[in-house]
Enzyme design. Structure first.
Site, PDB file in Angstrom:
ATOM      1  N   SER A 125       0.838  -1.198   0.000  1.00 22.22           N
ATOM      2  CA  SER A 125       0.000   0.000   0.000  1.00 22.22           C
ATOM      3  C   SER A 125       0.870   1.244   0.000  1.00 22.22           C
ATOM      4  O   SER A 125       1.969   1.246   0.556  1.00 22.22           O
ATOM      5  CB  SER A 125      -0.871  -0.024   1.258  1.00 22.22           C
ATOM      6  OG  SER A 125      -1.480   1.237   1.471  1.00 22.22           O
ATOM      7  N   TYR A 150      -1.801  -0.863  10.959  1.00 22.38           N
ATOM      8  CA  TYR A 150      -2.091  -1.521   9.659  1.00 22.38           C
ATOM      9  C   TYR A 150      -0.982  -1.169   8.668  1.00 22.38           C
ATOM     10  O   TYR A 150      -0.401  -2.038   8.019  1.00 22.38           O
ATOM     11  CB  TYR A 150      -3.459  -1.067   9.129  1.00 22.38           C
ATOM     12  CG  TYR A 150      -3.584  -1.186   7.637  1.00 22.38           C
ATOM     13  CD1 TYR A 150      -3.422  -0.059   6.826  1.00 22.38           C
ATOM     14  CD2 TYR A 150      -3.802  -2.412   7.033  1.00 22.38           C
ATOM     15  CE1 TYR A 150      -3.493  -0.162   5.452  1.00 22.38           C
ATOM     16  CE2 TYR A 150      -3.872  -2.529   5.652  1.00 22.38           C
ATOM     17  CZ  TYR A 150      -3.713  -1.393   4.880  1.00 22.38           C
ATOM     18  OH  TYR A 150      -3.763  -1.501   3.515  1.00 22.38           O
ATOM     19  N   LYS A 154       2.146  -3.480   6.671  1.00 24.40           N
ATOM     20  CA  LYS A 154       2.504  -3.505   5.244  1.00 24.40           C
ATOM     21  C   LYS A 154       4.002  -3.232   5.095  1.00 24.40           C
ATOM     22  O   LYS A 154       4.705  -3.898   4.346  1.00 24.40           O
ATOM     23  CB  LYS A 154       1.714  -2.426   4.470  1.00 24.40           C
ATOM     24  CG  LYS A 154       0.221  -2.669   4.359  1.00 24.40           C
ATOM     25  CD  LYS A 154      -0.098  -3.910   3.555  1.00 24.40           C
ATOM     26  CE  LYS A 154      -1.590  -4.056   3.311  1.00 24.40           C
ATOM     27  NZ  LYS A 154      -1.938  -5.322   2.625  1.00 24.40           N
TER      28      LYS A 154
END
Ligand code: WQD
Length: 339
Positions: A125, A150, A154
């Site tokens: 992302s 989160y 990644k």
């Protein structure tokens, strides 16, 4: 026939990628624990492509169960989508996010090594880029301080896969950094089906247009942008899905390496511009109000898409109007999501 294991394959991006893979001649195996998606997605994939996907309801952290998938199928590549992905939720339950997202990737790569699988594409992302605010973001832009657990997962998974690629030069590792995936398959059979209250703009705009929510909150209109609202690089989920096919085709010509690509359009749209485009698509005025800024939001983020274009031959096809039209069709055909 090349066989791809798609973890998280009943999710929003995973299911659309399965369609694109099948339409490009790949065989697809789906593994998903259905924590944030529904098995109905497999039926929709069949309705769109006419081909069954082999589905296993398995949690990628369950090594014993996942090993069975590798034993029962000759897997050539893995596309790893499986993971917890709600930004706000990750702030509330960081330990679960680190446990689940890191444990699952380690399980997958251990089994890949055990079974000699040499290709992995990871769903990363743009959130891994720091908040320097310098745009457009290229693959050489500095990675930096993620603003939530989160995002850190990644970032950490990119690190893990990069180190593994270094340790095994025969492995092909592709890190795809998504910008803002939105829209739906033009059939209206697949789309974004967030469980619970969605965080993201597009599902909230769709719900405001459908009257599911009374009023859309626009988080901040005092940013240093032309209309004061945040700018993002929205990419149609079907373009994004195609990017994964291009990535697999690319590594089929390689004998190992670590490859990083942004998947974005290179165009930035503000929240207000999205609302205007959505009103055009749905033919209604959308009720919204300006609310305080949301913590962690960057004013502006959009991609420099030239590397994926040059190396993968990847070019986005769909514009904002198409993103809104397809999103609205999905919303009206599936008011309760995938039932
Ligand atoms: C976009 C803009 C909000 C909701 C996140 C993740 C990223 C990726 C995409 C998974 C912002 C504004 C939003 C609303 C609003 N996720 N907004 N009202 O935050 O750019 O990216 O989703 O891969 O990793 O970080 O997307 O859609 O949440 O927000 O005004 O009800 O819309 O403030 O400016 P974001 P988003």
């Amino acid at each position: 026939m090349s066989t791809v294991l798609v973890t998280g394959g009943t999710g929003f991006i995973g299911s659309h990628t399965c369609v694109a893979l099948i339409e490009s001649g790949y065989d697809v195996i789906v593994v998903d624990n259905l924590y944030n998606s529904k098995k109905e997605a497999c039926n929709r994939i069949f309705k769109i492509t006419g081909k069954e996907v082999k589905f296993y309801e398995i949690d990628c952290c369950d090594k014993k169960a996942l090993r069975k998938v590798f034993e029962e199928n000759k897997i050539d590549s893995v596309i790893h989508f499986a993971g917890l992905k709600a930004v706000g939720e990750s702030v509330q339950m960081p330990a679960e996010y680190y446990r689940n997202n890191i444990d699952s990737i380690l399980t997958v790569v251990e089994l890949m090594k055990e079974f000699g699988v040499k290709n992995i594409v990871f769903s990363s992302s743009a959130t891994v880029y720091g908040s320097t605010g310098k745009v457009p973001l290229s693959e050489d832009s500095p990675l930096g301080e993620c603003t939530n657990p989160y995002g850190w997962t990644k970032w950490m998974i990119e690190r893990i896969l990069s180190d593994i690629a270094y340790s095994d030069p025969t492995l092909n590792v592709v890190l795809l950094r998504y910008f803002n995936p939105v829209g739906a398959h033009e059939s209206g059979l697949l789309g974004e089906d967030p469980q619970g209250i969605p965080n993201n703009l597009f599902p909230n705009v769709a719900r405001a247009a459908a009257g599911v929510i009374e009023c859309l909150n626009v988080f901040g209109n005092d940013y240093d942008t032309p209309d004061g609202t945040c700018i993002r690089d929205y990419i149609h989920v079907c373009d994004l899905a195609e990017g994964h096919v291009k990535a697999l085709d690319y590594v089929a010509t390689k004998n190992g390496g670590r490859y990083v690509f942004n998947l974005g359009t290179g165009n930035g749209y503000s929240v207000s511009q999205v609302i205007t485009a959505y009103e055009k698509a749905c033919g209604k005025k959308i009720n919204y109000k300006f609310a305080p800024r949301r913590e962690g939001d960057l004013p502006v983020s959009y991609a420099d898409p030239t590397k994926a274009n040059r190396e993968l031959g990847f070019k986005t096809k769909y514009d904002m109007d198409k993103m809104c039209e397809d999103s609205w069709r999905w919303q009206t055909m599936n008011p309760n999501g995938l039932e």
